[in-house]
Design an enzyme around this catalytic site. Structure first.
Site, PDB file in Angstrom:
ATOM      1  N   LYS A  17       2.746  11.155   7.278  1.00  0.00           N
ATOM      2  CA  LYS A  17       1.959  10.971   8.500  1.00  0.00           C
ATOM      3  C   LYS A  17       2.532  11.683   9.736  1.00  0.00           C
ATOM      4  CE  LYS A  17      -0.162   6.700   6.836  1.00  0.00           C
ATOM      5  NZ  LYS A  17      -1.538   7.088   6.516  1.00  0.00           N
TER       6      LYS A  17
ATOM      7  N   PHE B 241       0.855  -1.188   0.000  1.00  0.00           N
ATOM      8  CA  PHE B 241       0.000   0.000   0.000  1.00  0.00           C
ATOM      9  C   PHE B 241       0.887   1.232   0.000  1.00  0.00           C
ATOM     10  CE2 PHE B 241      -2.517   3.506   1.476  1.00  0.00           C
ATOM     11  CZ  PHE B 241      -3.686   3.352   0.742  1.00  0.00           C
TER      12      PHE B 241
ATOM     13  N   ASP C  33       9.495   2.887   1.655  1.00  0.00           N
ATOM     14  CA  ASP C  33       8.332   3.699   1.992  1.00  0.00           C
ATOM     15  C   ASP C  33       8.057   3.516   3.481  1.00  0.00           C
ATOM     16  OD1 ASP C  33       5.883   4.825   2.496  1.00  0.00           O
ATOM     17  OD2 ASP C  33       4.898   3.994   0.729  1.00  0.00           O
TER      18      ASP C  33
END
Ligand SMILES: Cc1ncc(COP(=O)(O)O)c(C=O)c1O
Length: 405
Positions: free
Chosen positions: A259, A145, A230
């Site tokens: 985030k 993801f 990532d």
């Protein structure tokens, strides 16, 4: 609309007026304090997801982050890329040094930073490695993801994320996660990069076999391929170290962050570049209106400072291990596995349990806000500031729910 809306009215309005791309549990966040949040009726929940790692400093924004944000916001607005501002230099220096990297490309969301890493990798392939024009390939992993833009979903292995959104972006190869032989086989003379999450967060907190990241990086080096990590979800203390790749000393050529980087207040992401990748993109090949918003960068700088000063990665390591040990002690044959690192933790149920959603609903009744990821997994990712006593509070309820499923 009624003057004072309760949870029911909020949920009805959201269902009526917001495009329904999520399937939330029926908890309306109204106010928060540390690891606790309250709904409009005053029911209290423990935050056990942290907006997928974003609210690492708890709710609402940490007072120091908020102060820095407001102070800067009162001073001046966005300069855009046409001018400089006073936050960008210090932010980039501090983040690059924190990561042990050379330069920073700031962005807003995780998916945008992933897109920029792809641009850097492709240009590097054409201008440095000598890959023929438009032939660059990037290897990615099944069950990944990396966000929701059209290019990023083009290399998702989940049909539900991409089925109706073609034509998709070509140039991606998908291999099984954790499989070094598949990686070596997929690499060819046109391979620009290998893009991987050190732990697959959305995929169900999947931790790769020991040695995988280190050896994957070695393979990339051997074949002149960029290694891109990532760490939008796993980075910045979440997994009990600054970065999850540190468990295997697999420092990437591009590190993607998001985030937590905005301190739970601002939208800040970045593609952080090593010496090799730092000067690949040039004017006018990239940009974004909001990517160097001074108040957001001020918030990010304070978030990094707090992460180091308060030893939050070390704390996440310690309480995370305690949390996982206690979860593993729950005796229930329907629990297949408890796994994770630091405070990114998953409980996976066997298919006979009938899915994880029923447990997240029962935990919600007990005052715990957590979410299933994929059908059979509950992900627990509380704020990094959670204390052992608060973990014990949660465990008492989790044990009660999971022991009798
Ligand atoms: C590993 C990873 N990369 C990228 C993203 C996308 O981030 P954003 O939602 O900010 O675009 C996410 C979001 O969950 C993620 O977990």
């Amino acid at each position: 609309m009624p003057k004072k809306m309760g949870s029911k009215e909020h949920i009805e309005a959201i269902k009526k007026y917001v495009v329904q791309t999520y399937e939330p549990l029926p908890i309306v966040y109204s106010r928060g304090e540390g690891v606790w949040i309250w709904d409009p009726e005053g029911k209290r929940y423990m935050e056990m997801l942290s907006c997928y790692s974003t609210m690492g400093l708890g709710h609402p924004a940490h007072p120091e982050v908020l102060r820095a944000f407001v102070r800067q916001a009162k001073k001046v607005g966005i300069s855009s890329g046409a001018f400089y501002n006073e936050q960008l230099g210090p932010f980039a220096k501090e983040l690059a040094e924190f990561c042990g990297m050379k330069k920073v490309l700031p962005m807003n969301t995780g998916a945008e930073a992933v897109e920029r890493a792809i641009k850097i990798a492709r240009k590097w392939a054409y201008t440095v490695k000598g890959v023929p024009k438009d032939k660059a390939e990037i290897i990615t992993c099944e069950n990944n993801f990396h966000g929701r833009t059209v290019t990023v979903i083009s290399f998702s292995s989940s049909p539900k994320y991409k089925e109706y959104f073609g034509p998709l972006t070509p140039g991606f190869v998908i291999i099984p996660f954790g499989d070094l032989a598949a990686l070596e086989k997929a690499i060819n003379k046109n391979t620009a990069a290998f893009l991987v999450e050190p732990i697959q967060g959305e995929g169900g907190v999947v931790v790769p076999p020991e040695g995988y990241l280190r050896k994957a990086k070695e393979l990339c080096q051997k074949h002149n391929v960029l290694f891109i990590a990532d760490e939008v979800q796993t980075g910045l203390g979440r997994c009990g170290k600054r970065f999850a790749y540190e468990y295997e000393d697999a420092k990437p050529d591009i590190l993607i962050l998001g985030k937590f980087l905005g301190g739970g207040l601002a939208k800040v992401s970045a593609a952080v570049c090593s010496e090799k990748t730092a000067d690949v993109l040039k004017y006018p090949e990239d940009g974004s209106t909001f990517s160097a918003q001074p108040e957001s960068l001020a918030a990010a700088r304070v978030a990094l400072k707090i992460l180091v000063r308060d030893k939050l990665a070390e704390h996440a390591f310690e309480v995370g291990n305690y949390f996982m040990k206690r979860l593993r002690d729950i005796k229930n044959p329907l629990i297949k596995e408890v796994r994770g690192r630091g405070l990114l933790v998953a409980v996976e149920f066997r298919p006979e349990a009938g899915g994880a959603r029923q447990f997240t609903e029962r935990l919600m009744e007990e005052g715990i806000a957590c979410k299933e990821t994929h059908q059979h997994v509950i992900r627990f990712a509380p704020p990094l500031i959670i204390t052992k006593e608060e973990i014990d509070w949660a465990l008492e309820r989790i044990e009660r729910v999971l022991a009798k499923c």
